[in-house]
Structures are given as C-alpha cells and as structure tokens.
Write an enzyme that holds these catalytic residues in place. Sequence first.
Site, PDB file in Angstrom:
ATOM      1  N   SER A 126       0.843  -1.170   0.087  1.00 20.49           N
ATOM      2  CA  SER A 126      -0.006   0.058   0.168  1.00 20.49           C
ATOM      3  C   SER A 126       0.894   1.219   0.091  1.00 20.49           C
ATOM      4  CB  SER A 126      -0.810  -0.028   1.124  1.00 20.49           C
ATOM      5  OG  SER A 126      -1.377   1.494   1.672  1.00 20.49           O
TER       6      SER A 126
ATOM      7  N   TYR B 209      -2.116  -1.383  10.363  1.00 15.75           N
ATOM      8  CA  TYR B 209      -1.938  -1.556   9.054  1.00 15.75           C
ATOM      9  C   TYR B 209      -0.985  -1.029   8.135  1.00 15.75           C
ATOM     10  CZ  TYR B 209      -3.978  -1.077   4.189  1.00 15.75           C
ATOM     11  OH  TYR B 209      -3.986  -1.256   2.857  1.00 15.75           O
TER      12      TYR B 209
HETATM   13  C1  BGC Z   1      -6.129   1.767   1.994  1.00 13.08           C
HETATM   14  C2  BGC Z   1      -7.375   2.592   1.688  1.00 13.08           C
HETATM   15  C3  BGC Z   1      -6.845   3.989   1.461  1.00 13.08           C
HETATM   16  C4  BGC Z   1      -5.569   4.182   0.714  1.00 13.08           C
HETATM   17  C5  BGC Z   1      -5.015   5.594   0.720  1.00 13.08           C
HETATM   18  C6  BGC Z   1      -5.027   2.005   0.914  1.00 13.08           C
HETATM   19  O1  BGC Z   1      -3.982   1.296   1.458  1.00 13.08           O
HETATM   20  O2  BGC Z   1      -6.475   0.155   1.697  1.00 13.08           O
HETATM   21  O3  BGC Z   1      -8.180   2.520   2.364  1.00 13.08           O
HETATM   22  O4  BGC Z   1      -7.861   5.028   1.228  1.00 13.08           O
HETATM   23  O5  BGC Z   1      -4.491   3.361   1.372  1.00 13.08           O
HETATM   24  O6  BGC Z   1      -4.918   6.187   2.009  1.00 13.08           O
END
Ligand code: BGC
Length: 263
Positions: free
Chosen positions: A147, A160
């Site tokens: 991410s 996360y």
């Molecule tokens: C998340 C999203 C978020 C994006 C930007 C991603 O990894 O799953 O929920 O909108 O990052 O912040």
Amino acid sequence: MYPSLEGKVVVITGGSTGLGKAMAERFGKEKAKVVINYYSEDQMKEVKGIIETIENAGGRATGIQGDVTKEEDIKRMISHAMETFGSMDVMVNNAGIENEVPSEDLTLEDWNKVISTNLTGQFLGCREAIDYMLEHKIKGSVINMSSVHQEIPWPHFVHYAASKGGVKLMTETLALEFAPHGIRVNCIAPGAIDTPINAEKFSDPELKKGVIELIPMGYIGKPEEIAACAVWLASSEASYVTGLTLFADGGMTQYPGFQAGKG
Ligand code: BGC
C-alpha cells in the site's frame, strides 16, 4: 496482453472481491488458470460469477476456501492448484484487512488480527509458493499487496501501516534471497482505489473529496488499474524485475501538499 501468461497457473488470495477479483478476472483475460481463494462460504456465489467470467474469456478457474493466517490452509491452496491445474507459477498474496482505531485504544486482538492477515498471511503465502517453486524448479513470480502506507504514516491505522511497512522489507528480502533461483518477488502499492474496503468512506462526499485532494491525478483509482500492474509483474515482460514496489497511486506518494510549488 501478455502471451507469456497463457496457461500459467496463478493463485490469488482474497480473490472474491475488490483488487483480488479484478486481478483474477484480468489473469483470466490473459488465458491463465486462476485459483481463487476466498475466506468465507458466503463468498461462494461471488466466486462462481468470477469463475464464469474467466471461463468466458478463455481462461480457466477454480475456487478454494481458506484462511491465509493458517499454514494448513495455504498449503491446501497450493495443493489444490497442483491437483486442478498441475502446477503453480504465480502467487498473488492479496488478502488484507483494515480498520480505523486511534492507536491509544487499539487492542492487542485488533493489532494481531491485522498483522496476522496482512503480514504473516503474506509471508506464509510467499514461503509455501517459493518452497513449491524451488522443489519444482519453477522460475516463478510472487506478487505481494502492499500500500502507499508502506511509506506514508497513517494515524488511526498503525497496525495496517506497520503491516505494509513489513510487506515492503519482506518482499525485498525474499527477492534478494531467491533471485539466484530465478524466482522474482515484487509488490504493488496501491493508493486509494474504488473497492468494497473503501465503499463506506467513499459514500460520504466530504470524505471522498478529502481523499481526492491527496491524489495529484485527481481521481480514485480503478481496480483494473491495479490488475494491470499485476499481469505485467507476472509476465515475462518483467523478467528482470525483482524487489520492486510498484506504486499505483495517482501520485499520492509524491508529496501532494507541494503541488502548488510552495515550500
Ligand atoms: C487503503 C485505503 C486508503 C488508501 C490511501 C490503502 O492502502 O486500503 O483504505 O484509502 O490506502 O490512504
């Protein structure tokens, strides 16, 4: 299109929805053989629909239930690929979860849940896939789902962000370790994409506007734009690429606050 993917066996975790679904369908269009992992039985119907789409596109597909945090379930996914399609060439460790909690209130249970799905689950997928590839001398491709938050700190999502930071170094370490065997390990780092995980947030116009302000390209990404990265990374066109984080984020990691040229 990537002809090198025709007939290749691709396992995708969390393949019933969101990015996993988009990737499964795109691999299907490339005429690959796709093993779609899903978490709970109530996702069966969705998976059947994806299988149909893939088969109509000239690919082949099968579904398998399993929890990526369980070693025996990951092993089962790979055995299922072997039994159904005779091999495994590409592993996409996509299953992931997120929830918003201020860090001072984050329970150990919630921390463990996110880390065990997003990081430990991806490690188990890597380990089992690589072990299989080594044993069968397959110069395969492993794709992890990271991410933008492997780089960008994210208050209220510390578990996360920590999991994705872990995915980055896990990917790079495994890339280095298995490069001599021709096994490539890369990750994709999506920004804000229009998937069910974000549906609630994007249904609120104010919240959606706030997110778009963070994206220099000015729009929420489409799942297909992430699937396009996955097929390239898996294909022979990316034969010399390993240890890469492929950011697909409309510029979100390029300091959007500086866009007006101030600083
Ligand atoms: C998340 C999203 C978020 C994006 C930007 C991603 O990894 O799953 O929920 O909108 O990052 O912040």
